[in-house]
Design a protein around this motif. Structure first.
Motif, PDB file in Angstrom:
ATOM      1  N   ARG A 319      -3.891  10.972   9.969  1.00  0.00           N
ATOM      2  CA  ARG A 319      -4.615  11.458   8.776  1.00  0.00           C
ATOM      3  C   ARG A 319      -4.646  10.411   7.666  1.00  0.00           C
ATOM      4  NH1 ARG A 319      -4.050  17.778   6.861  1.00  0.00           N
ATOM      5  NH2 ARG A 319      -6.068  17.909   5.829  1.00  0.00           N
ATOM      6  N   LYS A 320      -4.890   9.181   8.082  1.00  0.00           N
ATOM      7  CA  LYS A 320      -5.007   8.071   7.135  1.00  0.00           C
ATOM      8  C   LYS A 320      -6.420   7.494   7.216  1.00  0.00           C
ATOM      9  CE  LYS A 320      -0.912   8.200   5.560  1.00  0.00           C
ATOM     10  NZ  LYS A 320       0.258   7.599   6.170  1.00  0.00           N
ATOM     11  N   MET A 321      -6.787   6.776   6.164  1.00  0.00           N
ATOM     12  CA  MET A 321      -8.054   6.032   6.194  1.00  0.00           C
ATOM     13  C   MET A 321      -7.733   4.578   5.928  1.00  0.00           C
ATOM     14  SD  MET A 321     -11.401   6.391   3.728  1.00  0.00           S
ATOM     15  CE  MET A 321     -10.939   5.099   2.559  1.00  0.00           C
ATOM     16  N   VAL A 322      -8.348   3.660   6.646  1.00  0.00           N
ATOM     17  CA  VAL A 322      -8.136   2.239   6.360  1.00  0.00           C
ATOM     18  C   VAL A 322      -8.945   1.898   5.113  1.00  0.00           C
ATOM     19  CG1 VAL A 322      -7.704   1.694   8.789  1.00  0.00           C
ATOM     20  CG2 VAL A 322     -10.001   1.395   7.877  1.00  0.00           C
ATOM     21  N   SER A 323      -8.456   0.909   4.382  1.00  0.00           N
ATOM     22  CA  SER A 323      -9.068   0.637   3.083  1.00  0.00           C
ATOM     23  C   SER A 323      -8.830  -0.824   2.700  1.00  0.00           C
ATOM     24  CB  SER A 323      -8.405   1.580   2.063  1.00  0.00           C
ATOM     25  OG  SER A 323      -8.383   1.024   0.774  1.00  0.00           O
TER      26      SER A 323
END
Ligand code: F6P
Length: 363
Positions: A319-323
């Motif tokens: 439940r992470k987003m790369v950024s």
């Protein structure tokens, strides 16, 4: 023992750099983590009815880095929480999310990497509530996601518009015309603003700053008085007049939940002709901004995002987003990342630069 498997899909409008992400995921999955990859076709649409999937190995991603679009296909109409279904000849929006979860669970994969814009990432986050192990990768030519400094696809789109503005200058000047160039940018005017400054526009209209026709006319009139017999006006499709609404081709009701914008360029041009008595032409760049080969910047960012997404999968950091933050690719909470738009600050540095150059912002 068979290797762990991860699924990947691309959702929402396509953009240059999607294939770089897919390639980054597949190569690092196979070569570093010993995972295999399954591609889901046409975004979340590929999980409704019988799943449309195909394995992605090293040979499937060979040569795709310079290719625009997405080898997996995409859809910006396939929201499983409001899916268009025909009932007695009429379209009804139904929640088919549990069905999508059941289909996904039958694929025998551990997790999903969802590559998409705000809409796709929101769906991914809602499915995480239902137990999906998911990692998000942000994309959009509009650059309107706030949890990353920039999205891939944006740089390529700005390059296309900047080149178009260079070309339009010579013809506008030869004919002493006003050329109004309509560009993409639904909620955020980044494409209009940055390409407008880089391509030496005379007026830039963005959704964040309601425009006034009399202000535009004053800017162009002042240019004429300084001896410039032509003008270039860049208008984002989502720009709206003070006290008025956006120009839509099809309303959200007519267009399965998302309004189709378009036409503001013609609207502005008609009004300018009235107040300026100058010959005016309109150019709508449309999907040319989304097509074609990614710039080197977008290939690099897409690749870095793909590798990072696979790193998070291998670590089970769900439940992470790369950024992109500064010069580093990091991970942020998916739930915190979605729903917050990155908008042009009407009083920010970039708008200040434009106005310092004499570019009219329509206010
Ligand atoms: O999300 C990017 C975007 O380019 C918007 O600026 C535009 O309104 C939309 O996509 C158009 O998408 P489509 O024509 O594919 O539905």
């Amino acid at each position: 023992m068979s290797p762990d498997k991860v699924a990947v899909l691309t959702g929402g409008g396509d953009c240059p750099g999607l294939n770089a992400v897919i390639r980054g995921i597949v190569r690092s999955a196979v070569m570093v983590h010993g995972w295999s990859v399954l591609g889901i076709e046409d975004g979340f649409d590929g999980l409704v009815q019988s799943p449309r999937v195909r394995p992605l190995g090293l040979e499937d991603v060979r040569g795709i880095l310079p290719r625009g679009g997405t080898i997996l296909g995409t859809s910006n109409r396939g929201n499983p929480f409001a899916y268009p279904v025909e009932v007695n000849g009429a379209i009804e929006l139904q929640d088919v999310s549990q069905h999508v979860m059941d289909n996904f669970n039958e694929l025998g994969v551990t997790a999903l990497i969802a590559i998409g814009g705000d809409g796709t990432l929101k769906i991914a986050d809602q499915l995480a509530e239902k137990g999906l192990k998911v990692i998000g990768v942000p994309k959009t030519i509009d650059n309107d996601l706030s949890a990353t400094d920039v999205t891939f696809g944006y740089h390529s789109a700005v390059a296309v518009v900047t080149e178009a503005l260079d070309r339009l200058h010579t013809t506008a000047e030869s004919h002493q015309r006003v050329i109004v160039v309509e560009v993409m940018g639904r909620d955020a005017g980044w494409i209009a603003l940055e390409s407008g400054i880089a391509g030496s526009a005379d007026v830039i209209l963005v959704p964040e700053i309601p425009y006034r026709i009399d202000a535009l006319c004053r800017t162009i009139q002042a240019r004429r008085e300084r001896g410039s017999r032509f003008s270039i006006v860049v208008v984002a499709e989502g720009a709206a007049p003070a006290g008025g609404g956006q120009t839509v081709q099809a309303s959200a009701e007519e267009n399965l939940g998302v309004a189709r914008l378009g036409g503001v360029g013609h609207h502005v041009a008609q009004q300018l002709e009235k107040c300026l008595a100058m010959e005016t032409r309109v150019v709508v760049l449309g999907h040319i901004q989304r097509g074609g080969s990614p710039s080197h910047t977008d290939r690099l960012l897409g690749t870095r995002f793909g590798v990072k997404a696979m790193e998070l999968v291998a670590a089970g950091d769900w439940r992470k987003m790369v950024s992109l933050q500064g010069t580093r690719v990091v991970s942020v909470s998916l739930s915190e990342a979605v729903g917050k738009l990155n908008l042009v600050d009407p009083h920010g540095e970039l708008v200040g630069v434009a106005e310092s150059l004499g570019i009219g912002m329509g206010r």
